[in-house]
Design a protein around this motif. Structure first.
Motif, PDB file in Angstrom:
ATOM      1  N   GLN A 177       0.808  -1.206   0.000  1.00 58.19           N
ATOM      2  CA  GLN A 177       0.000   0.000   0.000  1.00 58.19           C
ATOM      3  C   GLN A 177       0.849   1.268   0.000  1.00 58.19           C
ATOM      4  O   GLN A 177       0.331   2.366  -0.177  1.00 58.19           O
ATOM      5  CB  GLN A 177      -0.936  -0.009   1.213  1.00 58.19           C
ATOM      6  N   SER A 178       2.148   1.119   0.202  1.00 55.67           N
ATOM      7  CA  SER A 178       3.046   2.266   0.198  1.00 55.67           C
ATOM      8  C   SER A 178       3.906   2.328  -1.057  1.00 55.67           C
ATOM      9  O   SER A 178       4.756   3.208  -1.168  1.00 55.67           O
ATOM     10  CB  SER A 178       3.965   2.219   1.438  1.00 55.67           C
ATOM     11  N   ARG A 179       3.701   1.402  -1.972  1.00 54.95           N
ATOM     12  CA  ARG A 179       4.488   1.350  -3.203  1.00 54.95           C
ATOM     13  C   ARG A 179       3.525   1.337  -4.389  1.00 54.95           C
ATOM     14  O   ARG A 179       2.762   0.387  -4.567  1.00 54.95           O
ATOM     15  CB  ARG A 179       5.364   0.093  -3.234  1.00 54.95           C
ATOM     16  N   GLY A 180       3.567   2.396  -5.182  1.00 52.98           N
ATOM     17  CA  GLY A 180       2.617   2.521  -6.280  1.00 52.98           C
ATOM     18  C   GLY A 180       2.645   1.364  -7.249  1.00 52.98           C
ATOM     19  O   GLY A 180       1.599   0.837  -7.636  1.00 52.98           O
ATOM     20  N   LEU A 181       3.845   0.912  -7.650  1.00 57.37           N
ATOM     21  CA  LEU A 181       3.949  -0.158  -8.626  1.00 57.37           C
ATOM     22  C   LEU A 181       3.386  -1.466  -8.088  1.00 57.37           C
ATOM     23  O   LEU A 181       2.674  -2.197  -8.786  1.00 57.37           O
ATOM     24  CB  LEU A 181       5.419  -0.347  -9.032  1.00 57.37           C
ATOM     25  N   ALA A 186      -1.301  -5.411  -7.693  1.00 57.75           N
ATOM     26  CA  ALA A 186      -2.266  -6.128  -6.871  1.00 57.75           C
ATOM     27  C   ALA A 186      -3.697  -5.777  -7.270  1.00 57.75           C
ATOM     28  O   ALA A 186      -4.566  -6.655  -7.406  1.00 57.75           O
ATOM     29  CB  ALA A 186      -2.034  -5.807  -5.395  1.00 57.75           C
ATOM     30  N   LEU A 187      -3.966  -4.493  -7.489  1.00 58.91           N
ATOM     31  CA  LEU A 187      -5.323  -4.063  -7.844  1.00 58.91           C
ATOM     32  C   LEU A 187      -5.726  -4.590  -9.218  1.00 58.91           C
ATOM     33  O   LEU A 187      -6.884  -4.973  -9.424  1.00 58.91           O
ATOM     34  CB  LEU A 187      -5.410  -2.538  -7.815  1.00 58.91           C
ATOM     35  N   HIS A 188      -4.779  -4.621 -10.144  1.00 58.22           N
ATOM     36  CA  HIS A 188      -5.106  -5.136 -11.480  1.00 58.22           C
ATOM     37  C   HIS A 188      -5.562  -6.593 -11.395  1.00 58.22           C
ATOM     38  O   HIS A 188      -6.571  -6.972 -12.010  1.00 58.22           O
ATOM     39  CB  HIS A 188      -3.898  -5.025 -12.402  1.00 58.22           C
ATOM     40  N   LEU A 189      -4.841  -7.415 -10.641  1.00 57.70           N
ATOM     41  CA  LEU A 189      -5.201  -8.824 -10.524  1.00 57.70           C
ATOM     42  C   LEU A 189      -6.575  -9.004  -9.885  1.00 57.70           C
ATOM     43  O   LEU A 189      -7.361  -9.866 -10.298  1.00 57.70           O
ATOM     44  CB  LEU A 189      -4.142  -9.567  -9.711  1.00 57.70           C
ATOM     45  N   ILE A 190      -6.863  -8.195  -8.872  1.00 55.78           N
ATOM     46  CA  ILE A 190      -8.154  -8.312  -8.187  1.00 55.78           C
ATOM     47  C   ILE A 190      -9.298  -7.969  -9.131  1.00 55.78           C
ATOM     48  O   ILE A 190     -10.282  -8.717  -9.258  1.00 55.78           O
ATOM     49  CB  ILE A 190      -8.181  -7.395  -6.949  1.00 55.78           C
ATOM     50  N   ILE A 215     -10.833   0.620 -15.871  1.00 62.09           N
ATOM     51  CA  ILE A 215     -10.366   0.363 -14.500  1.00 62.09           C
ATOM     52  C   ILE A 215      -8.844   0.491 -14.426  1.00 62.09           C
ATOM     53  O   ILE A 215      -8.302   1.103 -13.502  1.00 62.09           O
ATOM     54  CB  ILE A 215     -10.831  -1.023 -14.034  1.00 62.09           C
ATOM     55  N   ASP A 216      -8.162  -0.070 -15.399  1.00 64.14           N
ATOM     56  CA  ASP A 216      -6.698   0.022 -15.418  1.00 64.14           C
ATOM     57  C   ASP A 216      -6.246   1.474 -15.496  1.00 64.14           C
ATOM     58  O   ASP A 216      -5.242   1.861 -14.884  1.00 64.14           O
ATOM     59  CB  ASP A 216      -6.134  -0.770 -16.596  1.00 64.14           C
ATOM     60  N   CYS A 217      -6.975   2.270 -16.257  1.00 66.99           N
ATOM     61  CA  CYS A 217      -6.639   3.691 -16.366  1.00 66.99           C
ATOM     62  C   CYS A 217      -6.783   4.380 -15.012  1.00 66.99           C
ATOM     63  O   CYS A 217      -5.923   5.181 -14.609  1.00 66.99           O
ATOM     64  CB  CYS A 217      -7.543   4.352 -17.404  1.00 66.99           C
ATOM     65  N   ALA A 218      -7.861   4.058 -14.289  1.00 63.76           N
ATOM     66  CA  ALA A 218      -8.075   4.639 -12.962  1.00 63.76           C
ATOM     67  C   ALA A 218      -7.007   4.181 -11.980  1.00 63.76           C
ATOM     68  O   ALA A 218      -6.491   4.975 -11.171  1.00 63.76           O
ATOM     69  CB  ALA A 218      -9.467   4.270 -12.456  1.00 63.76           C
ATOM     70  N   ILE A 219      -6.653   2.899 -12.043  1.00 61.53           N
ATOM     71  CA  ILE A 219      -5.609   2.362 -11.166  1.00 61.53           C
ATOM     72  C   ILE A 219      -4.285   3.072 -11.429  1.00 61.53           C
ATOM     73  O   ILE A 219      -3.540   3.417 -10.516  1.00 61.53           O
ATOM     74  CB  ILE A 219      -5.465   0.845 -11.365  1.00 61.53           C
ATOM     75  N   GLU A 220      -3.993   3.292 -12.710  1.00 59.73           N
ATOM     76  CA  GLU A 220      -2.749   3.962 -13.094  1.00 59.73           C
ATOM     77  C   GLU A 220      -2.660   5.353 -12.477  1.00 59.73           C
ATOM     78  O   GLU A 220      -1.607   5.770 -11.970  1.00 59.73           O
ATOM     79  CB  GLU A 220      -2.674   4.052 -14.618  1.00 59.73           C
ATOM     80  N   LYS A 221      -3.762   6.075 -12.485  1.00 58.89           N
ATOM     81  CA  LYS A 221      -3.773   7.424 -11.927  1.00 58.89           C
ATOM     82  C   LYS A 221      -3.594   7.405 -10.410  1.00 58.89           C
ATOM     83  O   LYS A 221      -2.888   8.234  -9.841  1.00 58.89           O
ATOM     84  CB  LYS A 221      -5.084   8.130 -12.289  1.00 58.89           C
ATOM     85  N   ASP A 226       4.048   9.607  -7.519  1.00 58.74           N
ATOM     86  CA  ASP A 226       3.909  10.928  -6.888  1.00 58.74           C
ATOM     87  C   ASP A 226       2.941  10.882  -5.711  1.00 58.74           C
ATOM     88  O   ASP A 226       3.047  11.676  -4.777  1.00 58.74           O
ATOM     89  CB  ASP A 226       3.419  11.958  -7.908  1.00 58.74           C
ATOM     90  N   ASN A 227       1.962   9.972  -5.778  1.00 56.91           N
ATOM     91  CA  ASN A 227       0.990   9.855  -4.687  1.00 56.91           C
ATOM     92  C   ASN A 227       1.550   9.111  -3.486  1.00 56.91           C
ATOM     93  O   ASN A 227       0.869   8.992  -2.461  1.00 56.91           O
ATOM     94  CB  ASN A 227      -0.266   9.126  -5.179  1.00 56.91           C
ATOM     95  N   PHE A 228       2.779   8.606  -3.593  1.00 55.28           N
ATOM     96  CA  PHE A 228       3.363   7.802  -2.519  1.00 55.28           C
ATOM     97  C   PHE A 228       4.647   8.423  -1.981  1.00 55.28           C
ATOM     98  O   PHE A 228       5.433   7.759  -1.314  1.00 55.28           O
ATOM     99  CB  PHE A 228       3.634   6.376  -3.014  1.00 55.28           C
TER     100      PHE A 228
END
Length: 265
Positions: A177-181, A186-190, A215-221, A226-228
């Motif tokens: 949860q602290s690493r964007g990549l 993880a979110l893509h697989l779910i 969904i992938d586009c939203a996950i990417e954003k 920068d968010n981490f």
């Protein structure tokens, strides 16, 4: 919900009808079990110190036994595996299942109380009874898979049984949860799993492909590095009010050996 909480696996499935398609996906955030146990030990002992400062000096031994509170984290580990605690957890989980699956039949606990009795609280025997239980992720996650398989597994013709399907629980280490990549992966697989299991509804495959792309586009954003940039501190447990209770190096070694021996159970 806490993974080892006695009623959570049954109650989480009770609000979902068998006609639910696709069946739900659950996400389990897991942490180094030794770190988790030490954090919980410190948190609960500081809560006990606060209670004592407020004049709460007597323990309900009928609920927690005379062995509570344990005097060291090693004692807490032994307490969590004692016959008293093992029976309390098993009885509480059985009761939770009974309350949910037999709500329309005669059940004295349901009709008299409509809630779990005090002995079957979230952590039977007291919060420190979970020191050796909450980090046993494999067994705790199996409880959810078993409950959800009984409801959503593939029906067997001319039988009340169901064939088990692949797990309903996705495991995400809390460090991700602290690493964007890592979080993005993880979110893509779910979501990909959710989309795949939705395909039998009859809609065009292209519809799901378009939705997954969105969904992938939203996950990417969300998961841009920068968010981490802001550091996130996991709760490692504040210093203990009673420093005599501070876990020793031998305590930590004992916890590590215990969780290593139980990692597949």
């Amino acid at each position: 919900a806490y993974q080892n909480e006695t009623s959570s696996s049954s109650s989480s499935s009770s609000g979902i009808g068998e006609e639910c398609t696709p069946p739900p996906s659950l996400v389990a955030c897991v942490r180094n079990p030794v770190d988790q146990a030490v954090s919980w030990w410190k948190y609960e002992n500081n809560a006990c110190s606060w209670g004592e400062s407020m004049g709460l000096t007597e323990w309900n031994t009928s609920l927690r036994s005379n062995d509570y509170p344990p005097k060291s984290i090693g004692d807490a580990l032994k307490f969590s595996q004692s016959r008293f605690i093992r029976k309390a957890y098993a009885d509480a989980e059985h009761l939770a299942k009974t309350l949910i699956t037999q709500q329309t039949s005669y059940n004295p606990f349901y009709y008299r109380m409509k809630r779990l009795p005090n002995w079957a609280i979230t952590w039977p025997g007291g919060q420190l009874s979970t020191i050796g239980r909450s980090g046993k992720y494999s067994g705790n996650i199996d409880r959810y898979n078993n409950v959800f398989n009984s409801m959503f597994g593939e029906k067997v013709e001319d039988s009340l049984e169901r064939k088990p399907r692949e797990g309903f629980v996705h495991i995400v280490p809390i460090e991700n949860q602290s690493r964007g990549l890592l979080l993005k992966g993880a979110l893509h697989l779910i979501f990909a799993d959710c989309m795949a299991r939705s395909a039998h509804r009859g809609s065009k495959q292209s519809d799901y492909a378009d939705l997954m792309a969105s969904i992938d586009c939203a996950i990417e954003k969300v998961c841009t590095e920068d968010n981490f940039n802001t550091s996130r501190r996991r709760n490692s447990g504040r210093s203990l009010a009673n420093m005599d209770l501070e876990p020793s190096s031998s305590d930590l070694d004992e916890l590590a050996k215990y969780f290593e021996s139980n990692k597949t159970r």
